[in-house]
Design an enzyme around this catalytic site. Structure first.
Site, PDB file in Angstrom:
ATOM      1  N   CYS A  29       1.949  20.536 -21.666  1.00  0.00           N
ATOM      2  CA  CYS A  29       0.667  20.835 -22.355  1.00  0.00           C
ATOM      3  C   CYS A  29      -0.083  21.928 -21.614  1.00  0.00           C
ATOM      4  O   CYS A  29      -1.168  22.348 -22.030  1.00  0.00           O
ATOM      5  CB  CYS A  29      -0.197  19.567 -22.433  1.00  0.00           C
TER       6      CYS A  29
ATOM      7  N   ASP B 117       6.291   4.809  -1.140  1.00  0.00           N
ATOM      8  CA  ASP B 117       7.616   5.388  -0.871  1.00  0.00           C
ATOM      9  C   ASP B 117       8.756   4.794  -1.698  1.00  0.00           C
ATOM     10  O   ASP B 117       9.873   5.301  -1.652  1.00  0.00           O
ATOM     11  CB  ASP B 117       7.946   5.277   0.646  1.00  0.00           C
TER      12      ASP B 117
ATOM     13  N   GLN C 209       0.847  -1.189   0.000  1.00  0.00           N
ATOM     14  CA  GLN C 209       0.000   0.000   0.000  1.00  0.00           C
ATOM     15  C   GLN C 209       0.891   1.252   0.000  1.00  0.00           C
ATOM     16  O   GLN C 209       0.396   2.363  -0.145  1.00  0.00           O
ATOM     17  CB  GLN C 209      -0.889   0.027   1.245  1.00  0.00           C
ATOM     18  N   ASN C 210       2.184   1.042   0.195  1.00  0.00           N
ATOM     19  CA  ASN C 210       3.109   2.169   0.329  1.00  0.00           C
ATOM     20  C   ASN C 210       3.456   2.761  -1.027  1.00  0.00           C
ATOM     21  O   ASN C 210       3.482   2.058  -2.035  1.00  0.00           O
ATOM     22  CB  ASN C 210       4.399   1.727   1.048  1.00  0.00           C
TER      23      ASN C 210
ATOM     24  N   HIS D 215      -1.371   1.445  -4.471  1.00  0.00           N
ATOM     25  CA  HIS D 215      -1.746   2.854  -4.354  1.00  0.00           C
ATOM     26  C   HIS D 215      -0.821   3.794  -5.110  1.00  0.00           C
ATOM     27  O   HIS D 215      -0.787   4.986  -4.828  1.00  0.00           O
ATOM     28  CB  HIS D 215      -1.817   3.258  -2.869  1.00  0.00           C
TER      29      HIS D 215
HETATM   30  C1  BV8 Z   1     -11.754   2.970  -3.678  1.00  0.00           C
HETATM   31  C2  BV8 Z   1      -1.985   6.690  -1.485  1.00  0.00           C
HETATM   32  C3  BV8 Z   1     -13.592   2.807  -5.145  1.00  0.00           C
HETATM   33  C4  BV8 Z   1      -1.848   8.135  -1.331  1.00  0.00           C
HETATM   34  C5  BV8 Z   1      -3.693   5.818  -0.008  1.00  0.00           C
HETATM   35  C6  BV8 Z   1     -16.143   3.489   4.407  1.00  0.00           C
HETATM   36  C7  BV8 Z   1     -15.881   2.191   4.814  1.00  0.00           C
HETATM   37  C8  BV8 Z   1     -14.957   1.393   4.139  1.00  0.00           C
HETATM   38  C9  BV8 Z   1     -14.283   1.907   3.016  1.00  0.00           C
HETATM   39  C10 BV8 Z   1     -14.564   3.190   2.634  1.00  0.00           C
HETATM   40  C11 BV8 Z   1     -15.466   3.985   3.312  1.00  0.00           C
HETATM   41  N1  BV8 Z   1     -15.504   5.187   2.701  1.00  0.00           N
HETATM   42  C12 BV8 Z   1     -14.658   5.181   1.664  1.00  0.00           C
HETATM   43  C13 BV8 Z   1     -14.099   3.970   1.599  1.00  0.00           C
HETATM   44  C14 BV8 Z   1     -13.135   3.504   0.606  1.00  0.00           C
HETATM   45  C15 BV8 Z   1     -11.767   4.085   0.920  1.00  0.00           C
HETATM   46  C16 BV8 Z   1     -11.305   3.674   2.307  1.00  0.00           C
HETATM   47  O1  BV8 Z   1     -10.902   2.550   2.526  1.00  0.00           O
HETATM   48  N2  BV8 Z   1     -11.377   4.631   3.254  1.00  0.00           N
HETATM   49  C17 BV8 Z   1     -10.948   4.330   4.610  1.00  0.00           C
HETATM   50  C18 BV8 Z   1     -10.294   5.576   5.223  1.00  0.00           C
HETATM   51  C19 BV8 Z   1     -12.152   3.893   5.430  1.00  0.00           C
HETATM   52  N3  BV8 Z   1     -10.881   3.496  -0.066  1.00  0.00           N
HETATM   53  C20 BV8 Z   1     -10.679   4.147  -1.229  1.00  0.00           C
HETATM   54  O2  BV8 Z   1     -11.136   5.234  -1.468  1.00  0.00           O
HETATM   55  C21 BV8 Z   1      -9.867   3.393  -2.258  1.00  0.00           C
HETATM   56  N4  BV8 Z   1     -10.545   3.485  -3.522  1.00  0.00           N
HETATM   57  O3  BV8 Z   1     -12.349   2.357  -2.826  1.00  0.00           O
HETATM   58  O4  BV8 Z   1     -12.274   3.258  -4.904  1.00  0.00           O
HETATM   59  C22 BV8 Z   1     -13.906   3.214  -6.525  1.00  0.00           C
HETATM   60  C23 BV8 Z   1     -14.056   2.222  -7.496  1.00  0.00           C
HETATM   61  C24 BV8 Z   1     -14.384   2.586  -8.783  1.00  0.00           C
HETATM   62  C25 BV8 Z   1     -14.523   3.954  -9.123  1.00  0.00           C
HETATM   63  C26 BV8 Z   1     -14.336   4.935  -8.144  1.00  0.00           C
HETATM   64  C27 BV8 Z   1     -14.021   4.581  -6.829  1.00  0.00           C
HETATM   65  C28 BV8 Z   1      -8.493   4.033  -2.437  1.00  0.00           C
HETATM   66  C29 BV8 Z   1      -7.706   3.902  -1.158  1.00  0.00           C
HETATM   67  C30 BV8 Z   1      -6.275   4.361  -1.422  1.00  0.00           C
HETATM   68  C31 BV8 Z   1      -6.032   5.668  -0.694  1.00  0.00           C
HETATM   69  N5  BV8 Z   1      -4.632   6.045  -0.881  1.00  0.00           N
HETATM   70  N6  BV8 Z   1      -2.411   6.135  -0.228  1.00  0.00           N
HETATM   71  C32 BV8 Z   1      -0.591   8.459  -0.557  1.00  0.00           C
HETATM   72  O5  BV8 Z   1      -0.065   7.589   0.155  1.00  0.00           O
HETATM   73  O6  BV8 Z   1      -0.170   9.606  -0.677  1.00  0.00           O
HETATM   74  S1  BV8 Z   1      -4.114   5.042   1.435  1.00  0.00           S
HETATM   75  C33 BV8 Z   1      -2.900   5.414   2.568  1.00  0.00           C
HETATM   76  O7  BV8 Z   1      -3.444   5.093   3.813  1.00  0.00           O
HETATM   77  C34 BV8 Z   1      -1.696   4.530   2.429  1.00  0.00           C
HETATM   78  O8  BV8 Z   1      -1.331   4.243   1.112  1.00  0.00           O
HETATM   79  C35 BV8 Z   1      -2.076   3.310   3.193  1.00  0.00           C
HETATM   80  O9  BV8 Z   1      -2.693   2.396   2.357  1.00  0.00           O
HETATM   81  C36 BV8 Z   1      -3.117   3.837   4.114  1.00  0.00           C
HETATM   82  C37 BV8 Z   1      -2.511   3.862   5.468  1.00  0.00           C
HETATM   83  O10 BV8 Z   1      -2.617   2.593   5.902  1.00  0.00           O
HETATM   84  P1  BV8 Z   1      -1.325   1.850   6.478  1.00  0.00           P
HETATM   85  O11 BV8 Z   1      -0.355   1.638   5.373  1.00  0.00           O
HETATM   86  O12 BV8 Z   1      -1.867   0.671   7.171  1.00  0.00           O
HETATM   87  O13 BV8 Z   1      -0.646   2.855   7.486  1.00  0.00           O
HETATM   88  P2  BV8 Z   1      -1.187   3.303   8.917  1.00  0.00           P
HETATM   89  O14 BV8 Z   1      -0.407   4.486   9.348  1.00  0.00           O
HETATM   90  O15 BV8 Z   1      -2.691   3.384   8.871  1.00  0.00           O
HETATM   91  O16 BV8 Z   1      -0.833   2.067   9.876  1.00  0.00           O
HETATM   92  C38 BV8 Z   1       0.521   1.788  10.165  1.00  0.00           C
HETATM   93  C39 BV8 Z   1       0.508   0.443  10.851  1.00  0.00           C
HETATM   94  O17 BV8 Z   1       1.848   0.042  11.094  1.00  0.00           O
HETATM   95  C40 BV8 Z   1      -0.197   0.477  12.208  1.00  0.00           C
HETATM   96  O18 BV8 Z   1      -0.970  -0.693  12.356  1.00  0.00           O
HETATM   97  C41 BV8 Z   1       0.982   0.470  13.203  1.00  0.00           C
HETATM   98  O19 BV8 Z   1       0.638  -0.210  14.403  1.00  0.00           O
HETATM   99  C42 BV8 Z   1       2.005  -0.315  12.456  1.00  0.00           C
HETATM  100  N7  BV8 Z   1       3.403  -0.014  12.773  1.00  0.00           N
HETATM  101  C43 BV8 Z   1       3.948   1.187  13.105  1.00  0.00           C
HETATM  102  N8  BV8 Z   1       5.286   1.054  13.253  1.00  0.00           N
HETATM  103  C44 BV8 Z   1       5.579  -0.259  12.998  1.00  0.00           C
HETATM  104  C45 BV8 Z   1       4.382  -0.937  12.698  1.00  0.00           C
HETATM  105  N9  BV8 Z   1       4.344  -2.245  12.400  1.00  0.00           N
HETATM  106  C46 BV8 Z   1       5.509  -2.915  12.400  1.00  0.00           C
HETATM  107  N10 BV8 Z   1       6.699  -2.335  12.676  1.00  0.00           N
HETATM  108  C47 BV8 Z   1       6.773  -1.018  12.976  1.00  0.00           C
HETATM  109  N11 BV8 Z   1       7.966  -0.456  13.262  1.00  0.00           N
HETATM  110 ZN    ZN Z   2      -0.166  17.348 -20.022  1.00  0.00          ZN
END
Ligand code: BV8
Ligand code: ZN
Length: 250
Positions: free
Chosen positions: A156, A110, A107-108, A125
């Protein structure tokens, strides 16, 4: 469900599964890059000026204020440019070399898996090191730590955006289907450093379970899917994952 400090049975038994698995899928989130110094999305202190990612990583936010969204992306690019892959990223490269069928799903955005040397990566993503024109659709790599003029413009004349998937946007064509195929055919799914809150990525975890895979979660905290995991290995990925892979290579 076992727990784990280094050396307790959980790690050894989980290591046996990794050894025996002929097909492994891995789902990573921001937590695998935390020890590289890349801020997580939901980690302590939030990401940036107290904005929620859900408020900035959306096409609406970009349409409303492309400059603000680009300031956030410049802030993240700067941190990611300074970051180096950590032992967890390298442990996955090591694992990929030894498992016949191995798919890394991240999902990253980076680029650290690539820099560590992972070959086959499904970037659900997108990629912060690529840009895309909102007018002509052209997309290209750009690895500068920060972009000088915000928002950048295409030849463009169109406004340029980061080539990532925002909330409310579909994933790249075929991407989730390929990820679903990988997890339904995996004997083992490793879920590393993700809060498992974002769909459709998080849905890969119950899908793997329903398809008969063993699930090993590596996280510093519990997640909504910890109960599904056959092993929830608690600890930083940079420490736990190399130990898991080391046991698998015995
Ligand atoms: C889509 C790119 C449909 C950008 C990202 C209501 C309910 C359910 C779903 C939805 C809802 N409303 C809307 C939705 C859908 C929505 C969604 O899921 N929303 C969430 C907030 C509820 N999803 C979407 O919109 C997706 N698209 O559904 O499209 C569609 C279909 C057809 C036509 C039109 C539309 C798109 C989702 C993608 C969003 N983009 N990133 C960017 O990064 O700049 S998501 C972004 O957040 C990241 O990419 C990543 O995926 C996410 C963060 O999650 P994590 O990676 O898990 O990171 P987080 O900080 O949350 O957690 C870190 C974890 O690591 C923790 O658990 C922590 O404990 C742990 N940790 C920390 N340190 C360590 C560790 N573990 C181990 N070792 C360590 N040292
Ligand atoms: Zn262009």
């Amino acid at each position: 469900m076992g727990d784990s400090a280094p050396g307790v049975p959980g790690l050894d038994l989980a290591g046996d599964w990794v050894t025996r698995a002929a097909s492994v899928a891995v789902l990573t989130g921001a937590g695998i890059s935390a020890e590289s110094g890349v801020p997580t999305f939901r980690g302590a202190g939030g990401l940036w000026r107290r904005f929620r990612p859900e408020d900035l990583a959306t096409p609406e936010a970009f349409a409303r204020d492309p400059r603000l969204v680009w300031e956030w992306y410049n802030w993240r690019r700067e941190r990611m440019a300074e970051a180096r892959p950590n032992a967890a990223h390298f442990a996955l490269v090591n694992l990929e070399a030894r498992i016949a069928r191995f798919t890394l799903i991240t999902q990253n955005v980076d680029g650290l898996h690539e820099r560590a040397g992972s070959a086959k990566i499904l970037k659900l993503h997108g990629d912060i090191w690529r840009l895309r024109c909102t007018s002509c659709g052209a997309d290209w790599p750009d690895r500068r730590a920060t972009l000088p003029k915000l928002p950048p413009h295409c030849a463009c004349g169109g406004v340029v955006r980061p080539d990532v998937v925002w909330f409310g946007e579909p994933l790249p064509a075929g991407m989730i289907e390929e990820a679903r195929h990988a997890v339904t055919n995996a004997e083992l799914l490793l879920v590393i450093g993700t809060s498992a809150l974002v769909e459709p990525a998080a849905g890969l975890i119950p899908l793997a379970k329903r398809s008969g895979a063993k699930v090993i979660e590596i996280n510093t905290e519990d997640t909504p899917f910890s109960g599904l995991a056959d092993f929830a290995l608690r600890g930083p990925a940079g420490e736990v994952l190399p130990q898991l892979v080391e046991r698998a290579s015995r």
